[in-house]
Design a protein around this motif. Structure first.
Motif, mmCIF file in Angstrom:
data_model
loop_
_atom_site.group_PDB
_atom_site.id
_atom_site.type_symbol
_atom_site.label_atom_id
_atom_site.label_comp_id
_atom_site.label_asym_id
_atom_site.label_seq_id
_atom_site.Cartn_x
_atom_site.Cartn_y
_atom_site.Cartn_z
ATOM 1 N N SER A 58 1.112 -24.342 -10.841
ATOM 2 C CA SER A 58 2.213 -24.019 -11.753
ATOM 3 C C SER A 58 1.722 -23.154 -12.913
ATOM 4 O O SER A 58 0.522 -23.051 -13.177
ATOM 5 C CB SER A 58 2.836 -25.306 -12.293
ATOM 6 O OG SER A 58 1.916 -25.963 -13.153
ATOM 7 N N ASN A 59 2.669 -22.567 -13.611
ATOM 8 C CA ASN A 59 2.336 -21.743 -14.777
ATOM 9 C C ASN A 59 1.542 -22.542 -15.805
ATOM 10 O O ASN A 59 0.565 -22.043 -16.370
ATOM 11 C CB ASN A 59 3.608 -21.204 -15.431
ATOM 12 C CG ASN A 59 4.358 -20.247 -14.536
ATOM 13 O OD1 ASN A 59 3.948 -19.967 -13.414
ATOM 14 N ND2 ASN A 59 5.474 -19.764 -15.022
ATOM 15 N N LYS A 60 1.965 -23.778 -16.041
ATOM 16 C CA LYS A 60 1.294 -24.621 -17.028
ATOM 17 C C LYS A 60 -0.172 -24.796 -16.663
ATOM 18 O O LYS A 60 -1.060 -24.635 -17.494
ATOM 19 C CB LYS A 60 1.968 -25.984 -17.100
ATOM 20 C CG LYS A 60 1.256 -26.961 -18.009
ATOM 21 C CD LYS A 60 1.916 -28.318 -17.998
ATOM 22 C CE LYS A 60 1.152 -29.284 -18.879
ATOM 23 N NZ LYS A 60 1.729 -30.620 -18.877
ATOM 24 N N CYS A 62 -1.918 -22.990 -14.574
ATOM 25 C CA CYS A 62 -2.617 -21.700 -14.565
ATOM 26 C C CYS A 62 -3.262 -21.465 -15.925
ATOM 27 O O CYS A 62 -4.408 -21.034 -16.012
ATOM 28 C CB CYS A 62 -1.653 -20.555 -14.253
ATOM 29 S SG CYS A 62 -1.654 -20.047 -12.532
ATOM 30 N N GLY A 63 -2.509 -21.758 -16.965
ATOM 31 C CA GLY A 63 -3.057 -21.626 -18.313
ATOM 32 C C GLY A 63 -4.270 -22.517 -18.517
ATOM 33 O O GLY A 63 -5.274 -22.104 -19.096
ATOM 34 N N ASN A 104 -4.516 -14.839 -9.491
ATOM 35 C CA ASN A 104 -3.078 -15.045 -9.666
ATOM 36 C C ASN A 104 -2.774 -15.610 -11.047
ATOM 37 O O ASN A 104 -1.809 -15.198 -11.699
ATOM 38 C CB ASN A 104 -2.515 -15.970 -8.589
ATOM 39 C CG ASN A 104 -2.494 -15.337 -7.215
ATOM 40 O OD1 ASN A 104 -2.663 -14.130 -7.057
ATOM 41 N ND2 ASN A 104 -2.314 -16.166 -6.197
ATOM 42 N N CYS A 105 -3.595 -16.550 -11.491
ATOM 43 C CA CYS A 105 -3.381 -17.142 -12.815
ATOM 44 C C CYS A 105 -3.626 -16.127 -13.921
ATOM 45 O O CYS A 105 -2.866 -16.078 -14.893
ATOM 46 C CB CYS A 105 -4.270 -18.371 -12.998
ATOM 47 S SG CYS A 105 -3.689 -19.817 -12.076
ATOM 48 N N LEU A 108 -0.640 -13.915 -14.093
ATOM 49 C CA LEU A 108 0.489 -14.635 -14.673
ATOM 50 C C LEU A 108 0.334 -14.780 -16.182
ATOM 51 O O LEU A 108 1.270 -14.547 -16.941
ATOM 52 C CB LEU A 108 0.609 -16.019 -14.035
ATOM 53 C CG LEU A 108 1.755 -16.875 -14.521
ATOM 54 C CD1 LEU A 108 3.089 -16.290 -14.069
ATOM 55 C CD2 LEU A 108 1.601 -18.291 -14.009
ATOM 56 N N ILE A 109 -0.854 -15.136 -16.620
ATOM 57 C CA ILE A 109 -1.112 -15.339 -18.047
ATOM 58 C C ILE A 109 -1.042 -14.009 -18.805
ATOM 59 O O ILE A 109 -0.555 -13.949 -19.927
ATOM 60 C CB ILE A 109 -2.485 -16.019 -18.258
ATOM 61 C CG1 ILE A 109 -2.537 -17.380 -17.579
ATOM 62 C CG2 ILE A 109 -2.838 -16.128 -19.725
ATOM 63 C CD1 ILE A 109 -1.471 -18.344 -17.993
ATOM 64 N N SER A 113 5.947 -12.363 -21.202
ATOM 65 C CA SER A 113 7.073 -13.250 -20.905
ATOM 66 C C SER A 113 8.370 -12.504 -21.135
ATOM 67 O O SER A 113 8.518 -11.789 -22.119
ATOM 68 C CB SER A 113 7.007 -14.479 -21.816
ATOM 69 O OG SER A 113 8.195 -15.218 -21.693
#
Length: 116
Positions: A58-60, A62-63, A104-105, A108-109, A113
């Motif tokens: 998940s995005n969370k 990934c961070g 990928n992370c 995304l990061i 946004s």
């Protein structure tokens, strides 16, 4: 229930310094970078699923993976692969999935946004 056992084993591997079959190099990297103190159980479970099984992160998390850092991710993955419980896994495949998850992370990061 079987997946819980796999996660329990993974947590033991990741949170215990000096796994029996781990190389000193990976253990030293993990210790010097305090890798194990940067993880909590939900993160470990999702990252493990993403890298060692079929799943996504998940995005969370990934961070969290990016905060954990490339050095820690790499050393933890290599140490896990050295454990005899995971001899059925292809190291080349797992390392490729680990790198893909990392990339990928990062993407995304680094992407802005739409709500910023």
């Amino acid at each position: 229930m079987a997946s819980f056992n796999v996660y329990s084993v993974l947590v033991d591997l990741l949170l215990t310094c000096g796994a029996v079959m781990a190389t000193k190099e990976n253990d030293q990297i993990i210790k010097e970078n305090n890798c194990e103190t940067k993880m909590d159980l939900p993160f470990v479970q999702e990252a493990f699923t993403s890298i060692f099984e079929t799943g996504s992160i998940s995005n969370k998390w990934c961070g969290e993976l990016v905060v954990l850092g490339k050095v820690c991710r790499s050393a933890l993955v290599k140490r896990t692969l050295e454990n005899r419980l995971f001899i059925y896994l292809s190291p080349a495949t797992i390392i490729a999935k680990s790198i893909q998850t990392w990339n990928n992370c990062l993407t995304l990061i680094d992407s802005p946004s739409p709500f910023a």
